[in-house]
Write a protein that holds these residues in place. Sequence first.
Motif, PDB file in Angstrom:
ATOM      1  N   LYS A   1      -6.682  -1.952  -9.472  1.00  0.00           N
ATOM      2  CA  LYS A   1      -7.538  -2.104  -8.299  1.00  0.00           C
ATOM      3  C   LYS A   1      -6.703  -1.771  -7.071  1.00  0.00           C
ATOM      4  CE  LYS A   1     -10.572  -5.194  -5.779  1.00  0.00           C
ATOM      5  NZ  LYS A   1     -10.972  -4.147  -4.918  1.00  0.00           N
ATOM      6  N   SER A   2      -7.136  -0.753  -6.334  1.00  0.00           N
ATOM      7  CA  SER A   2      -6.412  -0.306  -5.154  1.00  0.00           C
ATOM      8  C   SER A   2      -6.466  -1.354  -4.050  1.00  0.00           C
ATOM      9  CB  SER A   2      -7.014   1.008  -4.650  1.00  0.00           C
ATOM     10  OG  SER A   2      -6.291   1.460  -3.547  1.00  0.00           O
ATOM     11  N   ARG A   3      -5.353  -1.500  -3.346  1.00  0.00           N
ATOM     12  CA  ARG A   3      -5.277  -2.376  -2.184  1.00  0.00           C
ATOM     13  C   ARG A   3      -4.927  -1.523  -0.972  1.00  0.00           C
ATOM     14  NH1 ARG A   3      -0.921  -6.445  -4.436  1.00  0.00           N
ATOM     15  NH2 ARG A   3      -1.437  -5.940  -6.556  1.00  0.00           N
ATOM     16  N   PRO A   4      -5.249  -1.996   0.213  1.00  0.00           N
ATOM     17  CA  PRO A   4      -4.844  -1.250   1.406  1.00  0.00           C
ATOM     18  C   PRO A   4      -3.318  -1.144   1.471  1.00  0.00           C
ATOM     19  CG  PRO A   4      -6.437  -2.954   1.960  1.00  0.00           C
ATOM     20  CD  PRO A   4      -6.042  -3.186   0.539  1.00  0.00           C
ATOM     21  N   LEU A   5      -2.836   0.063   1.706  1.00  0.00           N
ATOM     22  CA  LEU A   5      -1.405   0.312   1.815  1.00  0.00           C
ATOM     23  C   LEU A   5      -1.114   1.018   3.127  1.00  0.00           C
ATOM     24  CD1 LEU A   5      -0.743   1.700  -1.775  1.00  0.00           C
ATOM     25  CD2 LEU A   5      -0.159  -0.566  -0.937  1.00  0.00           C
ATOM     26  N   HIS A   6       0.083   0.826   3.626  1.00  0.00           N
ATOM     27  CA  HIS A   6       0.512   1.593   4.788  1.00  0.00           C
ATOM     28  C   HIS A   6       1.749   2.393   4.399  1.00  0.00           C
ATOM     29  CE1 HIS A   6       2.638  -2.298   5.277  1.00  0.00           C
ATOM     30  NE2 HIS A   6       3.637  -1.525   5.663  1.00  0.00           N
ATOM     31  N   VAL A   7       2.057   3.395   5.188  1.00  0.00           N
ATOM     32  CA  VAL A   7       3.185   4.273   4.931  1.00  0.00           C
ATOM     33  C   VAL A   7       4.390   3.749   5.711  1.00  0.00           C
ATOM     34  CG1 VAL A   7       4.023   6.649   5.097  1.00  0.00           C
ATOM     35  CG2 VAL A   7       1.580   6.204   4.747  1.00  0.00           C
ATOM     36  N   GLU A   8       5.548   3.767   5.076  1.00  0.00           N
ATOM     37  CA  GLU A   8       6.786   3.381   5.742  1.00  0.00           C
ATOM     38  C   GLU A   8       7.869   4.413   5.467  1.00  0.00           C
ATOM     39  OE1 GLU A   8       8.267  -0.580   5.080  1.00  0.00           O
ATOM     40  OE2 GLU A   8       6.335  -1.497   5.559  1.00  0.00           O
ATOM     41  N   ALA A   9       8.793   4.518   6.385  1.00  0.00           N
ATOM     42  CA  ALA A   9      10.007   5.313   6.211  1.00  0.00           C
ATOM     43  C   ALA A   9      11.149   4.448   6.725  1.00  0.00           C
ATOM     44  CB  ALA A   9       9.918   6.613   6.984  1.00  0.00           C
TER      45      ALA A   9
END
Length: 193
Positions: free
Chosen positions: A152-160
Amino acid sequence: MGIARASLILLVFVVVVATSDEVFDKYYQPLWGTDHMNVTDQGKEVQLRIDTSSGSGFKSKREYCSGVFRMQIKISEKITGGVITSFYVRTNGTLQTNVFANDEGHREELVKLGFNPSADFHTYELNWSAKKIVFKVDDKTVRTFNYPTNYKSRPLHVEATVWNVSWAGTVDWSKAPFTSYYRGFYINGTSCK
């Protein structure tokens, strides 16, 4: 060993981009270590630095449930073990170093890049959907991970981020600071419903 280790970590976290004229602050904002971050070239390049006092990082302004995330990255030319240059997606509260799908992970894969990632910029991409993640380097697929049916997909954010960790080797701090370069910021993501 330092180049191979740095290359490995980059791919384990990957998400990266083709050349783009997009500026950093269109999609991203500082995350931590802001005194170790420089935004240059009228916002088209970000330099993240690590030394004995801190590393640095930035994150996307929004969360996504799927999309294509790309960036060009060049790691520090000062090679050492232990310094991690990364670009990845994550949920709030946990940092993941391989593919996790409602379990404990253990899906690391080593990929030989065939180039020195500190010599020039290369394009990294993560194409993430509800069914799979496709990792690309310079538009070549280097790994495809198909999710189990119960994911089940969850909200993700991108990080570097640029940081250090002992499992990646011992940092030779006499070579510090180590600076990694990011540009070509691109996001084509969908919001979660």
